[in-house]
Scaffold this motif. Structure first.
Motif, mmCIF file in Angstrom:
data_model
loop_
_atom_site.group_PDB
_atom_site.id
_atom_site.type_symbol
_atom_site.label_atom_id
_atom_site.label_comp_id
_atom_site.label_asym_id
_atom_site.label_seq_id
_atom_site.Cartn_x
_atom_site.Cartn_y
_atom_site.Cartn_z
ATOM 1 N N GLY A 89 1.682 -18.853 3.825
ATOM 2 C CA GLY A 89 2.985 -19.288 3.829
ATOM 3 C C GLY A 89 3.813 -18.550 4.312
ATOM 4 N N ILE A 90 3.445 -17.894 5.115
ATOM 5 C CA ILE A 90 4.389 -16.677 5.549
ATOM 6 C C ILE A 90 5.395 -17.277 6.568
ATOM 7 C CG2 ILE A 90 4.528 -14.724 7.547
ATOM 8 C CD1 ILE A 90 2.975 -14.125 4.758
ATOM 9 N N VAL A 98 9.710 -12.370 6.615
ATOM 10 C CA VAL A 98 10.994 -12.551 5.699
ATOM 11 C C VAL A 98 10.547 -13.355 4.286
ATOM 12 C CG1 VAL A 98 12.561 -12.286 7.356
ATOM 13 C CG2 VAL A 98 11.612 -14.588 6.831
ATOM 14 N N GLY A 99 9.322 -14.103 4.242
ATOM 15 C CA GLY A 99 9.042 -14.663 3.191
ATOM 16 C C GLY A 99 7.534 -15.088 3.059
ATOM 17 N N GLY A 100 7.031 -15.336 1.933
ATOM 18 C CA GLY A 100 5.758 -15.737 1.751
ATOM 19 C C GLY A 100 5.095 -15.696 0.399
ATOM 20 N N TRP A 102 2.032 -13.600 -1.860
ATOM 21 C CA TRP A 102 0.989 -12.482 -1.750
ATOM 22 C C TRP A 102 0.361 -12.402 -3.340
ATOM 23 C CZ3 TRP A 102 5.674 -12.274 0.494
ATOM 24 C CH2 TRP A 102 5.735 -12.034 1.751
ATOM 25 N N GLU A 103 -0.749 -12.190 -3.428
ATOM 26 C CA GLU A 103 -1.392 -11.678 -4.577
ATOM 27 C C GLU A 103 -1.850 -10.525 -4.582
ATOM 28 O OE1 GLU A 103 -4.930 -13.319 -7.675
ATOM 29 O OE2 GLU A 103 -4.475 -14.702 -6.029
ATOM 30 N N SER A 104 -1.313 -9.704 -5.428
ATOM 31 C CA SER A 104 -1.733 -8.220 -5.651
ATOM 32 C C SER A 104 -3.066 -8.099 -6.202
ATOM 33 C CB SER A 104 -0.551 -7.466 -6.356
ATOM 34 O OG SER A 104 -1.175 -6.273 -6.640
ATOM 35 N N VAL A 105 -4.157 -7.700 -5.336
ATOM 36 C CA VAL A 105 -5.553 -7.694 -5.976
ATOM 37 C C VAL A 105 -5.747 -6.284 -7.131
ATOM 38 C CG1 VAL A 105 -6.538 -8.787 -3.943
ATOM 39 C CG2 VAL A 105 -6.193 -6.050 -4.249
ATOM 40 N N TYR A 106 -4.575 -5.547 -7.194
ATOM 41 C CA TYR A 106 -4.706 -4.488 -8.068
ATOM 42 C C TYR A 106 -4.373 -4.925 -9.587
ATOM 43 C CZ TYR A 106 -4.671 -0.783 -4.355
ATOM 44 O OH TYR A 106 -4.991 -0.100 -3.500
ATOM 45 N N ASP A 107 -3.414 -5.669 -9.502
ATOM 46 C CA ASP A 107 -3.190 -6.534 -11.004
ATOM 47 C C ASP A 107 -3.064 -7.881 -11.074
ATOM 48 O OD1 ASP A 107 -1.056 -6.575 -9.324
ATOM 49 O OD2 ASP A 107 0.262 -5.185 -10.384
ATOM 50 N N GLY A 108 -3.397 -8.705 -10.009
ATOM 51 C CA GLY A 108 -3.153 -9.997 -10.063
ATOM 52 C C GLY A 108 -1.700 -10.782 -10.057
ATOM 53 N N VAL A 109 -0.862 -9.844 -9.779
ATOM 54 C CA VAL A 109 0.601 -10.202 -9.831
ATOM 55 C C VAL A 109 0.657 -10.987 -8.661
ATOM 56 C CG1 VAL A 109 3.103 -9.399 -9.744
ATOM 57 C CG2 VAL A 109 1.288 -8.315 -11.296
ATOM 58 N N VAL A 110 1.479 -12.134 -8.698
ATOM 59 C CA VAL A 110 1.832 -13.139 -7.611
ATOM 60 C C VAL A 110 3.182 -12.757 -6.966
ATOM 61 C CG1 VAL A 110 2.177 -15.301 -6.513
ATOM 62 C CG2 VAL A 110 0.151 -14.973 -8.280
ATOM 63 N N LEU A 111 3.350 -12.453 -5.832
ATOM 64 C CA LEU A 111 4.698 -12.128 -5.225
ATOM 65 C C LEU A 111 5.305 -12.934 -4.291
ATOM 66 C CD1 LEU A 111 3.552 -8.293 -4.853
ATOM 67 C CD2 LEU A 111 5.157 -9.321 -6.711
ATOM 68 N N THR A 112 6.384 -13.307 -4.276
ATOM 69 C CA THR A 112 7.053 -14.333 -3.144
ATOM 70 C C THR A 112 8.247 -13.722 -2.309
ATOM 71 O OG1 THR A 112 8.530 -15.512 -4.738
ATOM 72 C CG2 THR A 112 6.306 -16.338 -4.420
ATOM 73 N N ASP A 113 8.589 -12.302 -2.513
ATOM 74 C CA ASP A 113 9.560 -11.738 -2.012
ATOM 75 C C ASP A 113 9.074 -10.456 -1.144
ATOM 76 O OD1 ASP A 113 11.636 -10.296 -0.992
ATOM 77 O OD2 ASP A 113 12.977 -10.492 -2.723
ATOM 78 N N PRO A 114 8.973 -10.327 0.147
ATOM 79 C CA PRO A 114 8.226 -9.420 0.784
ATOM 80 C C PRO A 114 8.879 -7.789 0.264
ATOM 81 C CG PRO A 114 9.570 -10.735 2.369
ATOM 82 C CD PRO A 114 9.569 -11.513 0.981
ATOM 83 N N SER A 115 9.992 -7.646 -0.283
ATOM 84 C CA SER A 115 10.629 -6.698 -0.555
ATOM 85 C C SER A 115 10.068 -6.081 -1.945
ATOM 86 C CB SER A 115 12.264 -6.917 -0.969
ATOM 87 O OG SER A 115 12.534 -7.661 -1.908
ATOM 88 N N ASP A 116 9.196 -6.809 -2.826
ATOM 89 C CA ASP A 116 8.564 -6.611 -3.933
ATOM 90 C C ASP A 116 7.024 -6.268 -3.718
ATOM 91 O OD1 ASP A 116 10.683 -7.274 -5.512
ATOM 92 O OD2 ASP A 116 10.393 -9.348 -5.711
ATOM 93 N N VAL A 117 6.557 -6.198 -2.322
ATOM 94 C CA VAL A 117 5.426 -6.006 -1.806
ATOM 95 C C VAL A 117 5.405 -4.680 -1.285
ATOM 96 C CG1 VAL A 117 3.407 -6.724 -0.566
ATOM 97 C CG2 VAL A 117 4.958 -8.328 -1.366
ATOM 98 N N ASP A 118 4.457 -3.710 -1.663
ATOM 99 C CA ASP A 118 4.123 -2.608 -1.009
ATOM 100 C C ASP A 118 2.935 -2.474 -0.297
ATOM 101 O OD1 ASP A 118 6.385 -0.969 -2.123
ATOM 102 O OD2 ASP A 118 5.183 0.160 -3.137
ATOM 103 N N ILE A 119 2.854 -1.785 0.846
ATOM 104 C CA ILE A 119 1.545 -1.528 1.721
ATOM 105 C C ILE A 119 1.093 -0.315 1.199
ATOM 106 C CG2 ILE A 119 0.553 -1.378 3.899
ATOM 107 C CD1 ILE A 119 1.847 -4.226 3.059
ATOM 108 N N ASP A 120 -0.126 -0.414 0.388
ATOM 109 C CA ASP A 120 -0.563 0.725 -0.082
ATOM 110 C C ASP A 120 -1.467 1.221 0.833
ATOM 111 O OD1 ASP A 120 -1.446 2.789 -2.081
ATOM 112 O OD2 ASP A 120 -3.226 1.335 -2.398
ATOM 113 N N HIS A 121 -1.772 2.597 0.848
ATOM 114 C CA HIS A 121 -2.712 3.501 1.728
ATOM 115 C C HIS A 121 -4.117 3.523 0.498
ATOM 116 C CE1 HIS A 121 0.578 4.573 4.162
ATOM 117 N NE2 HIS A 121 -0.342 4.528 5.257
#
Length: 219
Positions: A89-90, A98-100, A102-121
Motif C-alpha cells: 500500500g505504498i 510517504v506512506g504505506g 510494513w511488518e517488522s520481521v524482527y519483532d512483528g510490529v506493524v508500522l504505517t508511518d515511514p518515519s517509524d521504519v528503519d532500514i537495517d544493515h
C-alpha cells in the motif's frame, strides 16, 4: 507490494516493485536479491568457509566511511527503494515514500508511518569495520552499505534496530524466533560474499541458529 513474512517474496513481486520504481521516476536498475538457500547445506557450507578471527579495532571508524544512502531519483534514495520493496500500500510523492504498511520481521510490529521504519544493515557497518572493512576503500564500503543484491538491507521497526545496534548474532537475535533461520542465513550470505570474518562466538551462534533449519517452505 507485499507484507514481509521472510526477507523476500517471489520473483514476480520483486519485478513488480522494480517496475513501480521506474514508473515513479526512481532508478529502475535495482538489482534483484539473491534467492535464499535451496537447502540448509548451502548456507552451512558458506558458514564453514568464513574465516574465524578476533574482532578488529574500532579505530578510525565512522558511519561516514560507509557512504549511504545513494540517490535513486529526484528527492529519493536507496532507503526509499527498500521501503517500497518491503511494504504494501505504498504512497509516493514523486519517488519518495510517504506512506504505506510494513511488518517488522524482527519483532512483528506493524508500522504505517515511514518515519517509524528503519532500514537495517543485516551486518551492521561497525561490525563490518571490525571484520575487515577497515581495510577497504570508502567506495567499496559505500557499495556494501547500499547493497541491494545480497540480503543486506531490510525494513524493520526503529525499536528493534536500535536494540540490535552493531551486535552480532552471539550478542543479539531477533525477538521473532521464527525468523532466526532466515536471519542467520542472510548474515552468513552477506559475510561470505564480502569476505568478512566472524568471531568464534559469532560462528557458534550462527551454527546454533541454523541447526534444524529447513528451507522447503522458502520461496
Amino acid at each position: 507490494m507485499r507484507t514481509r513474512s521472510g526477507f523476500r517474496a517471489g520473483l514476480t513481486a520483486a519485478l513488480a516493485a522494480v517496475l513501480a520504481l521506474g514508473a515513479a521516476g526512481c532508478d529502475p536498475s535495482v538489482t534483484e536479491p539473491d534467492a535464499p538457500p535451496s537447502a540448509a547445506g548451502n548456507v552451512n557450507q558458506q558458514l564453514g568457509e568464513l574465516t574465524v578471527a578476533a574482532a578488529g579495532s574500532m579505530k578510525g571508524y565512522s558511519r561516514s566511511r560507509f557512504p549511504h544512502w545513494r540517490d535513486t531519483g529526484k528527492n529519493c534514495d536507496v532507503r526509499d527503494t527498500v521501503l517500497q520493496r518491503d511494504g504494501e500500500g505504498i504512497k509516493l510523492s514523486g519517488c519518495n515514500v510517504v506512506g504505506g504498511r510494513w511488518e517488522s520481521v524482527y519483532d512483528g510490529v506493524v508500522l504505517t508511518d515511514p518515519s517509524d521504519v528503519d532500514i537495517d544493515h543485516i551486518v551492521p557497518l561497525a561490525n563490518a569495520w571490525r571484520s575487515g572493512a577497515d581495510e577497504w576503500e570508502d567506495s567499496k564500503r559505500g557499495d556494501f552499505a547500499n547493497d541491494q543484491t545480497r540480503p543486506q538491507l531490510i525494513a524493520v521497526s526503529l525499536r528493534s534496530n536500535r536494540a540490535k545496534g552493531d551486535q552480532d548474532p552471539s550478542q543479539w537475535k531477533p525477538a521473532n524466533r521464527s525468523y532466526w533461520c532466515q536471519y542467520a542465513a542472510d548474515w552468513v550470505t552477506v559475510k561470505h560474499y564480502w569476505r568478512l570474518t566472524v568471531t568464534s562466538a559469532e560462528k557458534a551462534a550462527l551454527t546454533d541458529m541454523l541447526e534444524g533449519c529447513t528451507w522447503a517452505s522458502k520461496p
